[in-house]
Scaffold this motif. Structure first.
Motif, mmCIF file in Angstrom:
data_model
loop_
_atom_site.group_PDB
_atom_site.id
_atom_site.type_symbol
_atom_site.label_atom_id
_atom_site.label_comp_id
_atom_site.label_asym_id
_atom_site.label_seq_id
_atom_site.Cartn_x
_atom_site.Cartn_y
_atom_site.Cartn_z
ATOM 1 N N LEU A 193 13.411 -30.827 -32.144
ATOM 2 C CA LEU A 193 13.717 -32.242 -32.058
ATOM 3 C C LEU A 193 14.891 -32.398 -31.104
ATOM 4 O O LEU A 193 15.954 -31.813 -31.313
ATOM 5 N N GLN A 194 14.688 -33.188 -30.046
ATOM 6 C CA GLN A 194 15.725 -33.359 -29.036
ATOM 7 C C GLN A 194 16.125 -34.823 -28.916
ATOM 8 O O GLN A 194 15.279 -35.721 -28.949
ATOM 9 N N HIS A 195 17.415 -35.050 -28.780
ATOM 10 C CA HIS A 195 17.957 -36.397 -28.592
ATOM 11 C C HIS A 195 18.600 -36.472 -27.211
ATOM 12 O O HIS A 195 19.281 -35.539 -26.775
ATOM 13 N N PHE A 199 14.352 -39.875 -28.457
ATOM 14 C CA PHE A 199 14.086 -38.723 -29.306
ATOM 15 C C PHE A 199 12.722 -38.154 -28.927
ATOM 16 O O PHE A 199 11.744 -38.892 -28.791
ATOM 17 N N ASP A 200 12.675 -36.834 -28.746
ATOM 18 C CA ASP A 200 11.433 -36.133 -28.414
ATOM 19 C C ASP A 200 11.188 -35.044 -29.446
ATOM 20 O O ASP A 200 12.103 -34.276 -29.796
ATOM 21 N N GLY A 223 19.927 -31.009 -29.586
ATOM 22 C CA GLY A 223 18.680 -30.769 -30.285
ATOM 23 C C GLY A 223 18.809 -29.684 -31.327
ATOM 24 O O GLY A 223 19.825 -28.978 -31.416
ATOM 25 N N ILE A 224 17.767 -29.577 -32.090
ATOM 26 C CA ILE A 224 17.684 -28.565 -33.146
ATOM 27 C C ILE A 224 16.308 -27.923 -33.091
ATOM 28 O O ILE A 224 15.304 -28.625 -32.940
ATOM 29 N N LEU A 276 20.985 -24.846 -32.805
ATOM 30 C CA LEU A 276 21.411 -26.188 -32.442
ATOM 31 C C LEU A 276 22.089 -26.120 -31.080
ATOM 32 O O LEU A 276 22.793 -25.157 -30.781
ATOM 33 N N PHE A 277 21.876 -27.146 -30.265
ATOM 34 C CA PHE A 277 22.565 -27.152 -28.978
ATOM 35 C C PHE A 277 23.077 -28.544 -28.662
ATOM 36 O O PHE A 277 22.538 -29.561 -29.115
ATOM 37 N N THR A 278 24.140 -28.569 -27.881
ATOM 38 C CA THR A 278 24.695 -29.801 -27.334
ATOM 39 C C THR A 278 24.982 -29.579 -25.862
ATOM 40 O O THR A 278 25.644 -28.602 -25.485
#
Length: 790
Positions: free
Chosen positions: A702-704, A735-736, A690-691, A645-647
């Motif tokens: 999945l990226q926001h 969302f991608d 994203g995760i 997970l990243f922010t």
């Protein structure tokens, strides 16, 4: 850690150090003569202290060598001293890294930076989707109105994303923008399929690379150096929404003393708006040969051509009705870019090396279209029974330059230090033809019915010298002082308008200036983490547009100065074992002497516009990146794969400190104070998170993305104007979804859906080309790539 044994200087090494001492001495002497010590500015005083320190250590080193003393061995703590950038991140599955303290002849210690590994990026690389490519570089703002993805627009820290002109954009270390001083817009961006990695260095890059305030973005292309065979072939075929088709084909190989790489990329599509089709062709070839144990030479060429139909801008009402409609069928944009570069690497010893780059560029930017606001229709005129004549603009860029960088690591006592210095010589010519009266047709052509009213020649000549030194104090602390000396000459000649047969000549503009940019950085190592800080001065030269004025209506301040300021970073970054990667920092960007127009009144009562320095702005905030490999942190069995997970988050407060604009209202001059107004195109929050789940041969992400609202003008206009040029740029969420599957070592599949929830949004209000008006962003779209490596 790598152990480096120090040896007695070679003859070449002694020569370069004597040369450096001579340069430093001449600079100190001449600067002392040219300025009175009682009126020294603070930065000049600091500069001379830094020069004295570096000079002292250099002299001490040379004396030690002259006396035949053997300097002791030393261990590089928390540092990787790498001879070649292609070694960084090799054989890794991570898409984001920090740059080592020293790579080749370049010092990165103490600077906020990021290294993006393109093979590991999840997303639509074919269309250069920068919100995915730079998702883990906090605070990168992206303009997303180009359906082809070629003309990327990125910025950070409250700066303008307009064709990335606040970044120093490079390919393999040399310039690719139109003119990095007078017109720093990037009309060419490498096809990201061909890019091995991207270096991003924030404001502190100004010491080694010069302008701009945003720092450096360097696209490093594949060159075959990491291939294992003498001949390899790779191909990627992509299809997607709105008629997207991309064919990327490349060959490369590595032999005992040489390596090579070449590709051809063809891309076409209909675009996501009406009248937005495009065709792009890019070719590249490079060859590198190890001439001897010490000397390596490489040559490369790049060709790029691009033709696109431009759909024009929209008003707010038109966007609300249909954001993908187009009111312009006759607007076209054409770019041709050709570059060549020669690279030489000479290794005197393990501690001493030299890099020289020479480059040339010839680029053309052409456009034809009906450029009225979207409130005016492009229709057949009743008087002529034809469409209105289109406007033709042509720019021709002819640039050449050379840069040399020298690095030497030396030992005093038990500490190993590193000294880097270099110079740059650059000459750029821009030939500008504008406001040509084109035809009334629909196709792309550059025919005109009369001479161009605007016919200008611009010249930029730049020489620069820089020096930086890494002082290692003990095993944990690094201090990195440095400076850059810039000498710039800009000239403009020609006419700005043609009234009948009478030319309105541009006022004679020939500006020469020299200034010093000091800087200092530091690192303190704590295990696999470090605290870093830096202060670096930066500048933005006066643009070509600031040197030209209509002599009847406008005047240029004879004391017009380049924008000057500085970047400050303070942060903490590093890794915790193999499951946590982070970089948390605060920044301050000061941008002084902004250039603008103010209305003035002459003694005879007539009015004119004065182009001058109008004030300052500052941007401060925080940039945060945290990436956690959850299953690794929990020490889960590897058979369950990896979940990360990243922010990536940026808080930005960009405001005008002191900016006064004088405008004419009727027969009166009205002063507007913009103090505390938000800087235009500067959202206060940029969030990407994203995760990713990966297991053996496949990966799914999945990226926001969230970008808060921003203003499009310094007035901070809230109400909608009829033309759509000024107003609020609303916040948006995206969302991608993307994934890839490696069938085997030679065959892979990538696919994705961008803007999964079909958000209707825009990132830009254009005041001119390619609008004017609202420039819509892309709706939901998909892509599928099939790749082969043999």
């Amino acid at each position: 850690m790598m152990r480096q044994s120090m040896t007695v200087f070679s003859a070449g090494s002694r020569f370069f150090f004597r040369f450096s001492i001579t340069c430093f001495s001449l600079f100190v002497i001449t600067s002392a003569v040219s300025a009175t010590t009682s009126h020294l500015k603070f930065e000049e005083l600091i500069m001379r202290i830094l020069i004295t320190c570096i000079l002292f250590h250099t002299v001490t080193l040379c004396i030690a060598q002259k006396n035949g003393k053997q300097l002791p061995d030393s261990i590089f703590q928390h540092s990787t001293f790498l001879p070649d950038i292609t070694l960084v991140g090799r054989n890794t599955k991570a898409d984001i890294h920090f740059l080592p303290e020293i790579v080749g002849t370049t010092i990165h210690a103490g600077k906020k930076n990021a290294l993006i590994m393109m093979d590991n990026v999840q997303g639509n690389v074919v269309n250069n989707t920068m919100r995915q490519v730079m998702a883990k570089v906090p605070g990168i703002q992206v303009w997303e109105s180009d359906p082809s993805g070629i003309q990327i627009g990125i910025a950070a820290r409250g700066l303008s994303p307009n064709r990335s002109w606040e970044f120093n954009t490079r390919q393999n270390g040399y310039d690719i923008s139109s003119d990095p001083f007078g017109y720093p817009e990037a009309y060419y961006t490498p096809q990201l399929n061909s890019v091995q990695r991207i270096q991003v260095i924030r404001g502190a890059a100004s010491l080694q690379y010069g302008p701009q305030f945003g720092g450096l973005v360097n696209f490093i292309l594949k060159d075959g150096s990491d291939f294992k065979k003498s001949f390899q072939f790779e191909s990627q075929q992509t299809a997607g929404s709105f008629g997207l088709f991309n064919s990327y084909n490349a060959i490369g190989g590595k032999q005992k003393k040489s390596h090579y790489y070449a590709f051809w990329d063809h891309r076409k599509g209909d675009g996501f708006r009406h009248n937005s089709g495009f065709t792009v062709n890019t070719g590249f070839a490079s060859y590198t040969h190890q001439i001897s144990n010490r000397l390596k030479a490489g040559i490369e060429i790049t060709h790029f051509s691009y033709l696109a139909q431009q759909p024009g801008g929209l008003t707010d009402a038109q966007f609300d009705k249909d954001p993908y409609q187009s009111l312009r069928r006759r607007n076209w944009f054409d770019v041709k870019w050709n570059m060549a570069a020669l690279n030489l690497d000479y290794t005197f010893s393990e501690q001493t090396r030299l890099n020289v780059k020479a480059f040339v560029m010839g680029g053309d930017r052409n456009s034809i279209g009906f450029m009225a606001p979207p409130t005016i229709g492009d229709t057949i005129q009743a008087t002529t029974l034809q469409y209105a004549n289109r406007r033709v603009d042509i720019d021709q860029y002819r640039n050449q330059g050379i840069e040399a960088r020298f690095l030497h690591s030396y030992t005093i006592g038990k500490a190993t230090h590193s000294f880097s210095t270099g110079f740059r010589i650059y000459r750029g010519n821009t030939y500008r033809f504008q406001n040509g009266r084109g035809d009334t047709g629909f196709d792309f052509n550059l025919r005109t019915e009369a001479p161009y009213p605007t016919d200008l020649d611009f010249l930029t000549v730049n020489t620069a010298f820089f020096a930086e030194n890494v002082f290692r104090i003990g095993k944990k602390l690094l201090i990195i002082p440095g400076f850059r000396i810039e000498n710039i000459r800009n000239a403009a000649d020609g006419r700005v308008n043609l009234v009948g047969t009478v030319e309105q000549k541009v006022s004679n503009q020939n500006k020469t200036r020299r200034f010093i940019l000091p800087g200092i950085g530091a690192e303190y190592h704590i295990g696999n983490t470090e605290i870093y800080a830096n202060y670096s001065q930066a500048y933005r030269p006066v643009l070509f547009s600031d040197l030209t004025a209509n002599p009847i209506t406008d005047e240029i301040d004879q004391n017009l100065q380049d924008a000057r300021g500085y970047n400050i970073d303070l942060g903490y970054r590093g890794r915790v074992k193999d499951f946590l990667f982070f970089d948390v920092s605060g920044f301050w960007l000061q941008y002084n002497n902004r250039v603008g127009l103010i209305a003035q009144q002459r003694l005879d009562g007539s009015f004119y516009n004065l182009r001058t320095n109008v004030g300052n702005s500052s941007s401060k905030g925080a940039e945060i990146l945290v990436e956690l490999s959850l299953l690794k942190a929990l020490q889960a069995d590897k058979r369950y794969g990896n979940l990360s997970l990243f922010t990536s988050l940026a808080f930005i407060d960009a405001r005008y400190d002191n900016l006064r604009i004088i405008s004419r209202q009727g027969n009166n001059l009205v002063t507007t104070d913009f103090k505390n107004k938000q800087v235009e195109n500067a959202p206060r929050q940029i969030l990407r998170n994203g995760i990713t789940y990966s297991k053996t041969k496949w990966k799914l992400t999945l990226q926001h993305s969230y970008v808060s609202s921003a203003f499009s003008d310094a007035n901070n206009t809230n109400t909608t104007v009829a033309s759509g040029i000024n107003g609020v740029i609303p916040a948006y969420h995206l969302f991608d979804l993307s994934g890839n599957y490696d069938v085997n070592s030679s065959f892979f599949i990538r696919s994705g859906i961008n803007n999964l929830l079909n958000e209707k949004y825009f990132t830009r209000r254009s005041g001119g080309y390619p609008g004017p008006g609202i420039m819509s962003a892309e709706p939901r779209n998909f892509f599928l790539t099939v790749g082969l490596k043999l």
